[in-house]
Design a protein around this motif. Structure first.
Motif, mmCIF file in Angstrom:
data_model
loop_
_atom_site.group_PDB
_atom_site.id
_atom_site.type_symbol
_atom_site.label_atom_id
_atom_site.label_comp_id
_atom_site.label_asym_id
_atom_site.label_seq_id
_atom_site.Cartn_x
_atom_site.Cartn_y
_atom_site.Cartn_z
ATOM 1 N N UNK A 170 -57.068 33.890 -27.571
ATOM 2 C CA UNK A 170 -58.123 34.841 -27.913
ATOM 3 C C UNK A 170 -58.486 35.691 -26.700
ATOM 4 N N UNK A 171 -58.736 36.970 -26.888
ATOM 5 C CA UNK A 171 -59.199 37.814 -25.775
ATOM 6 C C UNK A 171 -60.499 37.255 -25.196
ATOM 7 N N UNK A 172 -60.584 37.255 -23.876
ATOM 8 C CA UNK A 172 -61.786 36.765 -23.214
ATOM 9 C C UNK A 172 -61.799 35.274 -22.963
ATOM 10 N N UNK A 173 -60.732 34.558 -23.309
ATOM 11 C CA UNK A 173 -60.689 33.137 -22.981
ATOM 12 C C UNK A 173 -60.806 32.937 -21.476
ATOM 13 N N UNK A 174 -61.431 31.842 -21.034
ATOM 14 C CA UNK A 174 -61.776 31.717 -19.609
ATOM 15 C C UNK A 174 -60.591 31.599 -18.667
ATOM 16 N N UNK A 175 -59.421 31.149 -19.161
ATOM 17 C CA UNK A 175 -58.276 30.935 -18.264
ATOM 18 C C UNK A 175 -57.084 31.801 -18.659
ATOM 19 N N UNK A 176 -57.324 32.799 -19.497
ATOM 20 C CA UNK A 176 -56.276 33.728 -19.934
ATOM 21 C C UNK A 176 -55.129 33.020 -20.641
ATOM 22 N N UNK A 177 -55.437 31.928 -21.315
ATOM 23 C CA UNK A 177 -54.460 31.246 -22.155
ATOM 24 C C UNK A 177 -55.195 30.715 -23.379
ATOM 25 N N UNK A 178 -54.654 29.688 -24.047
ATOM 26 C CA UNK A 178 -55.283 29.186 -25.263
ATOM 27 C C UNK A 178 -56.517 28.331 -25.006
ATOM 28 N N UNK A 179 -56.702 27.844 -23.796
ATOM 29 C CA UNK A 179 -57.730 26.848 -23.502
ATOM 30 C C UNK A 179 -59.117 27.481 -23.449
ATOM 31 N N UNK A 180 -60.062 26.874 -24.187
ATOM 32 C CA UNK A 180 -61.461 27.314 -24.181
ATOM 33 C C UNK A 180 -62.326 26.340 -23.381
ATOM 34 N N UNK A 181 -62.117 25.030 -23.566
ATOM 35 C CA UNK A 181 -62.780 24.007 -22.745
ATOM 36 C C UNK A 181 -61.813 22.842 -22.582
ATOM 37 N N UNK A 182 -62.097 21.965 -21.606
ATOM 38 C CA UNK A 182 -61.142 20.893 -21.304
ATOM 39 C C UNK A 182 -61.895 19.628 -20.902
ATOM 40 N N UNK A 183 -61.129 18.565 -20.599
ATOM 41 C CA UNK A 183 -61.747 17.293 -20.262
ATOM 42 C C UNK A 183 -62.223 16.522 -21.483
ATOM 43 N N UNK A 184 -61.523 16.673 -22.612
ATOM 44 C CA UNK A 184 -61.877 15.988 -23.847
ATOM 45 C C UNK A 184 -60.881 14.853 -24.121
ATOM 46 N N UNK A 185 -61.376 13.787 -24.732
ATOM 47 C CA UNK A 185 -60.501 12.657 -25.066
ATOM 48 C C UNK A 185 -59.876 12.800 -26.447
ATOM 49 N N UNK A 186 -60.706 13.127 -27.456
ATOM 50 C CA UNK A 186 -60.160 13.211 -28.814
ATOM 51 C C UNK A 186 -61.195 13.901 -29.701
ATOM 52 N N UNK A 187 -61.015 15.203 -29.909
ATOM 53 C CA UNK A 187 -61.970 16.010 -30.672
ATOM 54 C C UNK A 187 -61.479 16.134 -32.110
ATOM 55 N N UNK A 188 -62.218 15.514 -33.043
ATOM 56 C CA UNK A 188 -61.859 15.588 -34.457
ATOM 57 C C UNK A 188 -62.871 16.375 -35.290
ATOM 58 N N UNK A 189 -63.964 16.821 -34.686
ATOM 59 C CA UNK A 189 -64.953 17.583 -35.431
ATOM 60 C C UNK A 189 -65.480 18.760 -34.634
ATOM 61 N N UNK A 190 -65.598 19.925 -35.288
ATOM 62 C CA UNK A 190 -66.156 21.136 -34.686
ATOM 63 C C UNK A 190 -67.111 21.779 -35.691
ATOM 64 N N UNK A 191 -68.218 22.336 -35.192
ATOM 65 C CA UNK A 191 -69.170 23.023 -36.068
ATOM 66 C C UNK A 191 -69.955 24.054 -35.274
ATOM 67 N N UNK A 192 -70.236 25.182 -35.899
ATOM 68 C CA UNK A 192 -71.151 26.179 -35.358
ATOM 69 C C UNK A 192 -72.500 26.029 -36.050
ATOM 70 N N UNK A 193 -73.589 26.220 -35.287
ATOM 71 C CA UNK A 193 -74.912 26.231 -35.897
ATOM 72 C C UNK A 193 -75.352 27.672 -36.149
ATOM 73 N N UNK A 194 -76.578 27.849 -36.652
ATOM 74 C CA UNK A 194 -77.059 29.183 -37.001
ATOM 75 C C UNK A 194 -77.269 30.075 -35.789
ATOM 76 N N UNK A 195 -77.359 29.490 -34.597
ATOM 77 C CA UNK A 195 -77.508 30.272 -33.381
ATOM 78 C C UNK A 195 -76.169 30.645 -32.761
ATOM 79 N N UNK A 196 -75.076 30.266 -33.418
ATOM 80 C CA UNK A 196 -73.755 30.581 -32.910
ATOM 81 C C UNK A 196 -73.266 29.641 -31.834
ATOM 82 N N UNK A 197 -73.933 28.482 -31.673
ATOM 83 C CA UNK A 197 -73.495 27.489 -30.688
ATOM 84 C C UNK A 197 -72.400 26.613 -31.287
ATOM 85 N N UNK A 198 -71.397 26.285 -30.475
ATOM 86 C CA UNK A 198 -70.273 25.457 -30.903
ATOM 87 C C UNK A 198 -70.501 24.019 -30.470
ATOM 88 N N UNK A 199 -70.382 23.088 -31.419
ATOM 89 C CA UNK A 199 -70.554 21.664 -31.179
ATOM 90 C C UNK A 199 -69.243 20.931 -31.471
#
Length: 383
Positions: free
Chosen positions: A222-251
């Motif tokens: 995505x344009x604007x990604x922090x490392x100019x590749x696919x990675x948005x965040x790192x240091x995760x063990x096993x992410x099986x759930x993602x959700x946005x709230x009404x304020x646009x925050x990613x959980x």
């Protein structure tokens, strides 16, 4: 067009005999029981909430949920995605099937089975996500030695042939596959991956393991990604759930190892600590989770936002955690558990359009649960 990514610089996958032994050990112990060094687990910080069985909702509490069974006889259901036609598309991890389910009538129809899915342990056909115009369904699944994301044309009735958008996500170890897919309010695709049994890969930004990825809907970084590749965040063990709230925050919901499961608030470029730390108390530049649970109380999979709260399905914890969103300085209020022990292992949860309720699926046929009459099942939850 197939998108090929660079090879991970992380350590190679275990030899087949070793990998099989590790998978069998994990299956016997259950998620969250991996033998990880104890020094990785810290006590929660003062800024991190801790939840447990004492936070369950008492019987008769006015915030308790009403439930109605939608359909039964599912096999290891995993991914969920709602259509504008008041239907839900559902994936079965171990069969590779994608089904169309009507939450109102319970009617269901098999749309197609993906022939190249290779299930085993936590691997198989995982997350689903419809594009905003509902012209295509995206799916995350494992093949022989890796995982991939494909796109299938969708006309409201049938699915076309899959086209690979992204491949080369490390996979095939049988555990820590991640699998979450979510199209955000920015019309970009967010992907949760696991460390594939190689903890150090979560800190390797040259690997797609142990990350939240952000892609365009055609599989490009995505344009604007922090490392100019696919990675948005790192240091995760096993992410099986993602959700946005009404304020646009990613959980993101994340499996721990021996001690702490996590709910994380995801920021671009953030380092969430694994494998240096499990739970809170990471080093300089690392982001602590917002909530932690003991692994026996959670082992979190699916995540959804509905009715002012986040809702997290717990496998080993056998309950649906409600995490009310807070005001002011506190991002969340104290979590409360619903349906404790009533349905067994809970895999995924989906907020239905129009605030009509939550669709919840169990996971008792996944090889780690106690199969009950009618399992696995989908239920509609309302207040």
């Amino acid at each position: 067009m197939t998108r090929r990514v660079r090879r991970s610089r992380a350590a190679p996958a275990p030899a087949p005999a070793i990998a099989l032994a590790l998978v069998m050990g994990l299956a016997l112990a259950g998620c969250g029981d991996d033998p990880e060094p104890g020094e990785r687990a810290n006590a929660p910080s003062e800024a991190t909430r801790t939840a447990g069985p004492g936070d369950d909702v008492d019987a008769g509490d006015p915030v308790a949920l009403d439930s109605r069974t939608v359909t039964t006889g599912l096999t290891s259901p995993w991914g969920l995605s709602a259509t504008s036609q008041e239907a839900v598309l559902l994936s079965e991890r171990d069969t590779g099937r994608i089904l169309r389910v009507d939450p109102g009538s319970g009617e269901r129809k098999e749309l197609r089975a993906l022939p190249d899915v290779v299930p085993g342990g936590e691997a198989g056909l995982l997350g689903l996500a419809l594009t905003p115009d509902e012209s295509a369904l995206l799916a995350y699944y494992t093949v022989e030695e890796s995982s991939r994301i494909v796109s299938m044309p969708w006309d409201g009735q049938s699915l076309g042939e899959p086209e690979v958008l992204l491949e080369g996500i490390p996979g095939g170890a049988g555990y820590h596959q991640g699998g979450a897919l979510l199209v955000g309010p920015d019309d970009l695709l967010y992907v949760g991956t696991g460390d594939n049994g190689v903890p150090e890969s979560a800190q390797d930004r040259g690997s797609l393991s142990g990350k939240v990825l952000r892609l365009t809907l055609d599989g490009q970084p995505a344009p604007g990604n922090p490392f100019d590749d696919e990675v948005y965040s790192y240091g995760h063990r096993n992410v099986q759930g993602l959700a946005f709230d009404d304020e646009g925050r990613l959980w993101a919901s994340e499996f721990g190892a021996n001690a702490w499961d996590e709910l994380n608030l995801i920021e671009a470029g953030g380092d969430y600590g694994w494998p240096q730390v499990e739970g809170s108390g990471g080093g300089e530049g690392q982001t602590d989770p917002v909530v932690v649970w003991r692994t026996e109380d959670a082992s979190p999979s699916g995540l959804a936002h509905w009715d002012g709260s986040l809702w997290m399905a717990a496998l080993r914890g056998e309950r649906l955690w409600e995490i009310p969103l807070g005001d002011g300085d506190a991002p969340v209020e104290q979590p409360v558990g619903h349906l404790a022990g009533e349905l067994g292992r809970l895999r995924s949860v989906l907020a239905l359009p129009g605030s009509d309720g939550l669709l919840l699926v169990t996971s008792n046929t996944d090889g780690r649960g106690e199969v009950r009459d009618g399992d696995d099942r989908a239920l509609l939850l309302t207040r």
